[in-house]
Write an enzyme that holds these catalytic residues in place. Structure first.
Site, PDB file in Angstrom:
ATOM      1  N   GLU A 187      28.004  32.566  28.953  1.00 24.02           N
ATOM      2  CA  GLU A 187      27.493  33.907  29.247  1.00 24.02           C
ATOM      3  C   GLU A 187      28.574  34.942  28.981  1.00 24.02           C
ATOM      4  O   GLU A 187      29.738  34.696  29.292  1.00 24.02           O
ATOM      5  CB  GLU A 187      27.091  33.990  30.731  1.00 24.02           C
ATOM      6  CG  GLU A 187      26.199  32.852  31.162  1.00 24.02           C
ATOM      7  CD  GLU A 187      25.989  32.795  32.684  1.00 24.02           C
ATOM      8  OE1 GLU A 187      26.403  33.749  33.375  1.00 24.02           O
ATOM      9  OE2 GLU A 187      25.409  31.814  33.157  1.00 24.02           O
ATOM     10  N   LYS A 189      31.072  37.695  29.755  1.00 23.99           N
ATOM     11  CA  LYS A 189      31.651  38.099  31.028  1.00 23.99           C
ATOM     12  C   LYS A 189      31.646  39.613  31.083  1.00 23.99           C
ATOM     13  O   LYS A 189      32.397  40.278  30.378  1.00 23.99           O
ATOM     14  CB  LYS A 189      33.071  37.553  31.182  1.00 23.99           C
ATOM     15  CG  LYS A 189      33.646  37.850  32.546  1.00 23.99           C
ATOM     16  CD  LYS A 189      34.921  37.070  32.786  1.00 23.99           C
ATOM     17  CE  LYS A 189      35.416  37.227  34.202  1.00 23.99           C
ATOM     18  NZ  LYS A 189      35.688  38.606  34.587  1.00 23.99           N
ATOM     19  N   ASP A 198      32.147  43.359  32.265  1.00 21.49           N
ATOM     20  CA  ASP A 198      33.289  43.981  32.933  1.00 21.49           C
ATOM     21  C   ASP A 198      32.809  45.133  33.804  1.00 21.49           C
ATOM     22  O   ASP A 198      32.814  46.286  33.405  1.00 21.49           O
ATOM     23  CB  ASP A 198      34.293  44.466  31.889  1.00 21.49           C
ATOM     24  CG  ASP A 198      35.667  44.641  32.494  1.00 21.49           C
ATOM     25  OD1 ASP A 198      35.849  44.243  33.667  1.00 21.49           O
ATOM     26  OD2 ASP A 198      36.544  45.170  31.804  1.00 21.49           O
ATOM     27  N   TYR A 254      23.377  37.151  37.117  1.00 21.50           N
ATOM     28  CA  TYR A 254      23.973  35.934  36.561  1.00 21.50           C
ATOM     29  C   TYR A 254      23.981  34.724  37.491  1.00 21.50           C
ATOM     30  O   TYR A 254      24.411  33.649  37.091  1.00 21.50           O
ATOM     31  CB  TYR A 254      25.372  36.182  35.993  1.00 21.50           C
ATOM     32  CG  TYR A 254      26.387  36.771  36.944  1.00 21.50           C
ATOM     33  CD1 TYR A 254      26.788  36.087  38.076  1.00 21.50           C
ATOM     34  CD2 TYR A 254      26.959  38.010  36.687  1.00 21.50           C
ATOM     35  CE1 TYR A 254      27.723  36.627  38.938  1.00 21.50           C
ATOM     36  CE2 TYR A 254      27.897  38.562  37.539  1.00 21.50           C
ATOM     37  CZ  TYR A 254      28.273  37.862  38.669  1.00 21.50           C
ATOM     38  OH  TYR A 254      29.188  38.398  39.519  1.00 21.50           O
ATOM     39  N   LYS A 306      38.977  34.256  28.683  1.00 20.75           N
ATOM     40  CA  LYS A 306      39.315  35.662  28.482  1.00 20.75           C
ATOM     41  C   LYS A 306      39.636  35.958  27.017  1.00 20.75           C
ATOM     42  O   LYS A 306      40.305  35.157  26.360  1.00 20.75           O
ATOM     43  CB  LYS A 306      40.528  36.026  29.337  1.00 20.75           C
ATOM     44  CG  LYS A 306      40.258  36.020  30.827  1.00 20.75           C
ATOM     45  CD  LYS A 306      39.263  37.111  31.181  1.00 20.75           C
ATOM     46  CE  LYS A 306      39.136  37.353  32.662  1.00 20.75           C
ATOM     47  NZ  LYS A 306      40.268  38.006  33.273  1.00 20.75           N
ATOM     48  N   CYS A 316      70.520  46.339  49.548  1.00 20.86           N
ATOM     49  CA  CYS A 316      69.113  46.736  49.614  1.00 20.86           C
ATOM     50  C   CYS A 316      68.969  48.229  49.291  1.00 20.86           C
ATOM     51  O   CYS A 316      69.655  49.057  49.902  1.00 20.86           O
ATOM     52  CB  CYS A 316      68.561  46.440  51.003  1.00 20.86           C
ATOM     53  SG  CYS A 316      66.884  47.072  51.217  1.00 20.86           S
ATOM     54  N   CYS A 345      67.774  49.823  52.891  1.00 21.00           N
ATOM     55  CA  CYS A 345      68.572  49.820  54.125  1.00 21.00           C
ATOM     56  C   CYS A 345      70.059  49.554  53.873  1.00 21.00           C
ATOM     57  O   CYS A 345      70.847  49.511  54.818  1.00 21.00           O
ATOM     58  CB  CYS A 345      68.017  48.796  55.104  1.00 21.00           C
ATOM     59  SG  CYS A 345      68.356  47.100  54.610  1.00 21.00           S
ATOM     60  N   CYS A 357      66.466  40.947  50.697  1.00 23.75           N
ATOM     61  CA  CYS A 357      67.111  41.672  51.773  1.00 23.75           C
ATOM     62  C   CYS A 357      66.761  40.898  53.041  1.00 23.75           C
ATOM     63  O   CYS A 357      65.595  40.736  53.369  1.00 23.75           O
ATOM     64  CB  CYS A 357      66.565  43.091  51.865  1.00 23.75           C
ATOM     65  SG  CYS A 357      67.092  43.919  53.377  1.00 23.75           S
ATOM     66  N   CYS A 411      64.943  46.002  58.183  1.00 27.45           N
ATOM     67  CA  CYS A 411      64.813  46.843  56.984  1.00 27.45           C
ATOM     68  C   CYS A 411      63.469  47.562  57.017  1.00 27.45           C
ATOM     69  O   CYS A 411      62.423  46.938  57.158  1.00 27.45           O
ATOM     70  CB  CYS A 411      64.912  45.971  55.736  1.00 27.45           C
ATOM     71  SG  CYS A 411      64.546  46.859  54.227  1.00 27.45           S
TER      72      CYS A 411
HETATM   73  S1  IVH Z   1      29.755  33.831  37.826  1.00 27.52           S
HETATM   74  C1  IVH Z   1      31.013  31.276  41.151  1.00 27.52           C
HETATM   75  N1  IVH Z   1      28.950  34.959  35.608  1.00 27.52           N
HETATM   76  O1  IVH Z   1      33.548  37.746  36.871  1.00 27.52           O
HETATM   77  C2  IVH Z   1      30.706  32.086  39.966  1.00 27.52           C
HETATM   78  N2  IVH Z   1      30.641  36.047  36.878  1.00 27.52           N
HETATM   79  O2  IVH Z   1      36.119  36.427  37.893  1.00 27.52           O
HETATM   80  C3  IVH Z   1      31.111  33.487  40.132  1.00 27.52           C
HETATM   81  N3  IVH Z   1      31.398  38.171  35.952  1.00 27.52           N
HETATM   82  O3  IVH Z   1      33.366  38.394  40.304  1.00 27.52           O
HETATM   83  C4  IVH Z   1      30.763  34.426  39.112  1.00 27.52           C
HETATM   84  N4  IVH Z   1      30.070  38.174  34.213  1.00 27.52           N
HETATM   85  O4  IVH Z   1      32.195  40.011  38.703  1.00 27.52           O
HETATM   86  C5  IVH Z   1      29.778  35.042  36.663  1.00 27.52           C
HETATM   87  N5  IVH Z   1      28.130  35.875  33.646  1.00 27.52           N
HETATM   88  C6  IVH Z   1      28.948  35.950  34.695  1.00 27.52           C
HETATM   89  C7  IVH Z   1      29.822  37.038  34.893  1.00 27.52           C
HETATM   90  C8  IVH Z   1      30.671  37.035  36.002  1.00 27.52           C
HETATM   91  C9  IVH Z   1      31.009  38.841  34.874  1.00 27.52           C
HETATM   92  C10 IVH Z   1      32.452  38.608  36.888  1.00 27.52           C
HETATM   93  C11 IVH Z   1      32.031  38.689  38.318  1.00 27.52           C
HETATM   94  C12 IVH Z   1      32.984  37.831  39.098  1.00 27.52           C
HETATM   95  C13 IVH Z   1      34.120  37.717  38.142  1.00 27.52           C
HETATM   96  C14 IVH Z   1      34.825  36.394  38.352  1.00 27.52           C
END
Ligand code: IVH
Length: 664
Positions: A112, A114, A116, A223, A311, A405, A408, A423, A428
């Site tokens: 899927e 991801k 943002d 999702y 990523k 430090c 302090c 420190c 401190c």
């Molecule tokens: S699944 C246990 N699916 O990524 C599974 N997350 O780093 C949890 N996110 O907090 C999430 N697209 O905000 C899932 N297709 C997707 C996603 C997704 C974006 C984000 C989500 C989550 C973060 C995890």
């Protein structure tokens, strides 16, 4: 037809049409026709305000502003994901998972995009949206129901009822052109611009006034569901069909991958495709498709074993190091921070980057005045990759770590085995301030009104000097300070009162003892069940706890032996701060009184799965045949442990007997 009946009909028609418009992107009637229906609904509702329901399309405009966000506990925690940065990481993910499951046949996956944006949870009862919340710390988020109702593609009522209670999760985000338009408006009215779509989405949802949220171009994709088994679906793939049928927007680039290889291919495809999308994605999430396998795999502290986030490579830019500052942390660690000429790295302005420690500076040979390459990978904090040595002109200055430090002036200490310089002055002020900030923060007691800025302000004004002082704060102390008012001062006092009875685990995590984070603190709560017990603990007791290492044990003992700390606990008590043990950790579970150990090779369970089962049922796992051990579970070829346990009169179970025991 009577007006009430007509209203019901209009609500249904408008629900269906907005689904076609916002979710399917395929309107069945013209905008003009839609407006007419909507107008008619508004007129009837105006005449009969008591007929307005929470799922009426009219509710999307926002409604009343809130004073503050209420907290919402997620029935099932909202986890985060581990990251993969290469194809190899993804292959390793599958290896780990097969080893965990003790099987050779690889599962299939869903890949899927991801998204943002911001993770949210939506709760539907009898098909009606009754609650929406942010992820927060995963266990407790903020109630933003009114704000989420304004997001057009979030169904206020489902197209069919399906199950009585449904908790879905998904991402709220802003499209790139939505952000552009919003920023253009903000530039015109002289407001600050949003640096990226994610900040814009978060900022828009966290508006106390939902009418403002309603003006922001937010979108949503679903999702996950919190409890997939309850849906009757067997796989993630089936679940998306189920959710789409209910009226949820499902991302069209989600793809079934029969094996991990095709998931890596899909990743390359998405890396190309992302540039054509109207919204930002920062990677791809790969999930084991089969729910039964997902549940066998379970989760670690923060992330499930059955999913991973791949990523996209980081975005980079070059800038210069203008100077280096030294920050003193909560534990006294002195961290060098590079102050950079501000630079845009993939949409975010970066002007500082941590240099971690002296070793790191030496390894990268960084100097003040250097031109450097900085990068940002997704939500990861910006970092300096390297100095561009060719750009040096000889005026660069070697970075020298201070001997004392910066706050302090106490001489700094460097321990041979550690990379950091510390420190060690317990008085401190930098450390005390950090400890206070941590104590009040989300990772600590999460006290309303006492965010980082406020704590710094109160510390500077000498209203608080150490942790127990927090509980002495009064409305009169703060209400006249800059940025405060009567209302916010009252909220703070209320927040402080609520924080007086934290769970023991939360309290221990808030203290900021070295090596005692959220997970260890929860373990300590389950083991000791009261603050009194914990305060009397010996090192031997601590070392008996499975999952708690020597480092943490040493740190806890050092901490508890410090007279200043002992004095602090007396003051906590005087101030009425009494940590409680949560019912959950008090509840007698099947294995509450047992300490188990496994030996020999198990046939039905992998070792880690067996250990997980023990922990889930309230038991502890021993590391050897210890005094505390109560049960030895033997697989095939058990070896010497069996004999030793028999001699000591311990209870012996076979793998099957162990599984039976778990059946209750
Ligand atoms: S699944 C246990 N699916 O990524 C599974 N997350 O780093 C949890 N996110 O907090 C999430 N697209 O905000 C899932 N297709 C997707 C996603 C997704 C974006 C984000 C989500 C989550 C973060 C995890």
């Amino acid at each position: 037809m009577d007006a009430k009946q007509r209203l019901r009909e209009l609500r249904e028609q408008l629900t269906v049409h907005s689904h076609h418009y916002y979710v399917l992107d395929n309107p069945q009637i013209s905008d003009g026709e839609y407006d007419l229906l909507f107008q008619e609904l508004l007129e009837i509702e105006e005449e009969h305000p008591d007929w307005v329901t929470v799922d009426s399309p009219s509710q999307r405009v926002g409604g009343e502003a809130l004073d503050k966000f209420e907290q919402v506990e997620h029935r099932i925690p909202m986890l985060s994901l581990e990251n993969a940065f290469s194809d190899q990481d993804l292959l390793d993910f599958e290896d780990r998972l097969l080893r965990y499951l003790l099987q050779d046949t690889a599962p299939s996956y869903m890949a899927e995009p991801k998204l943002d944006g911001l993770a949210v949870e939506l709760v539907y009862e009898d098909g009606i949206l009754v609650q929406g919340s942010t992820r927060g710390n995963g266990k407790v988020g903020e109630n933003i129901t009114a704000q989420l109702r304004t997001v057009s593609s979030i169904p206020l009522r489902l197209l069919n009822m399906a199950i009585p209670r449904l908790e879905v999760r998904g991402e709220v985000f802003m499209s790139l052109d939505g952000l552009e338009k919003l920023n253009a408006q903000r530039a015109e009215s002289g407001e600050d611009l949003f640096a990226n779509p994610r900040n814009a989405a978060a900022g828009s949802l966290r508006q106390l006034d939902p009418a403002i949220t309603a003006t922001r171009p937010l979108k949503f994709f679903v999702y996950a569901v919190a409890d997939p088994v309850a849906t009757g679906c067997k796989t993630q793939q089936e679940m998306f069909v189920f959710l789409a049928d209910l009226g949820f927007p499902v991302n069209s680039h989600i793809k079934f991958c029969p094996d991990i290889k095709s998931a890596t291919q899909r990743f390359s495809e998405l890396a190309e495709l992302r540039h054509d999308l109207s919204y930002e994605i920062d990677g791809m999430v790969v999930k084991v498709d089969d729910f039964a396998l997902q549940s066998r795999l379970g989760a670690k502290a923060r992330a499930p074993r059955w999913a991973i986030a791949c990523k996209f490579p980081a975005v980079q830019a070059t800038t210069t190091i203008q100077k280096v500052e030294f920050q003193v942390g909560r534990t006294g660690a002195v961290t060098p921070v590079a102050i950079l000429a501000p630079v845009d790295v993939g949409g975010v302005m970066v002007s500082r980057a941590t240099l971690h420690n002296g070793d790191e500076i030496a390894r990268k040979d960084l100097r003040i005045g250097d031109t450097v390459l900085v990068q940002r990978a997704g939500d990861v904090i910006p970092e300096i990759v390297k100095a561009i040595v060719e750009k040096r002109n000889g005026s660069e200055v070697i970075i020298k770590l201070p001997d004392s430090c910066p706050v302090c002036s106490h001489p700094l200490q460097k321990i041979e085995t550690e990379v950091v310089t510390r420190c060690v002055n317990p008085h401190c002020s930098a450390q005390r301030l950090r400890a206070l900030v941590h104590f009040c923060s989300k990772a600590g007691l999460d006290i309303e009104g006492l965010g980082k800025k406020s704590v710094e302000q109160l510390f500077e004004r000498k209203l608080i000097a150490d942790l127990p002082d927090i509980f002495q704060l009064k409305k009169e102390d703060v209400e006249h300070l800059e940025g405060w008012g009567t209302k916010s001062a009252e909220n703070m006092v209320l927040g402080i009162t609520q924080a007086k009875t934290p769970s023991l685990g939360r309290f221990l995590a808030a203290l900021g003892i070295r090596f005692v984070g959220e997970v260890t603190a929860a373990l300590l709560e389950r083991t000791f069940l009261s603050l009194e017990n914990f305060l009397q603990v010996s090192k031997a007791d601590l070392l008996e706890i499975e999952g708690l290492g020597e480092q943490a044990a040493n740190a806890i003992i050092d901490y508890l032996e410090d007279p200043a700390i002992q004095q602090m606990f007396v003051r906590f008590q005087e101030a009425g701060c009494i940590p409680l043990v949560t019912e959950q950790s008090q509840e007698k579970q099947l294995l509450s009184d047992e300490v188990l150990l496994f030996t020999g090779s198990l046939k039905k369970l992998s070792r880690s799965e067996a250990k997980k089962l023990v922990k889930e049922n309230g038991g502890q796992v021993a590391s050897g045949i210890t005094k505390k051990l109560t049960i030895l579970v033997v697989g095939e070829k058990p070896g010497s442990k069996l004999k030793k346990a028999q001699e000591k009169g311990k209870k012996i179970l076979t793998e099957d007997e162990f599984l039976q025991l778990l059946q209750g």
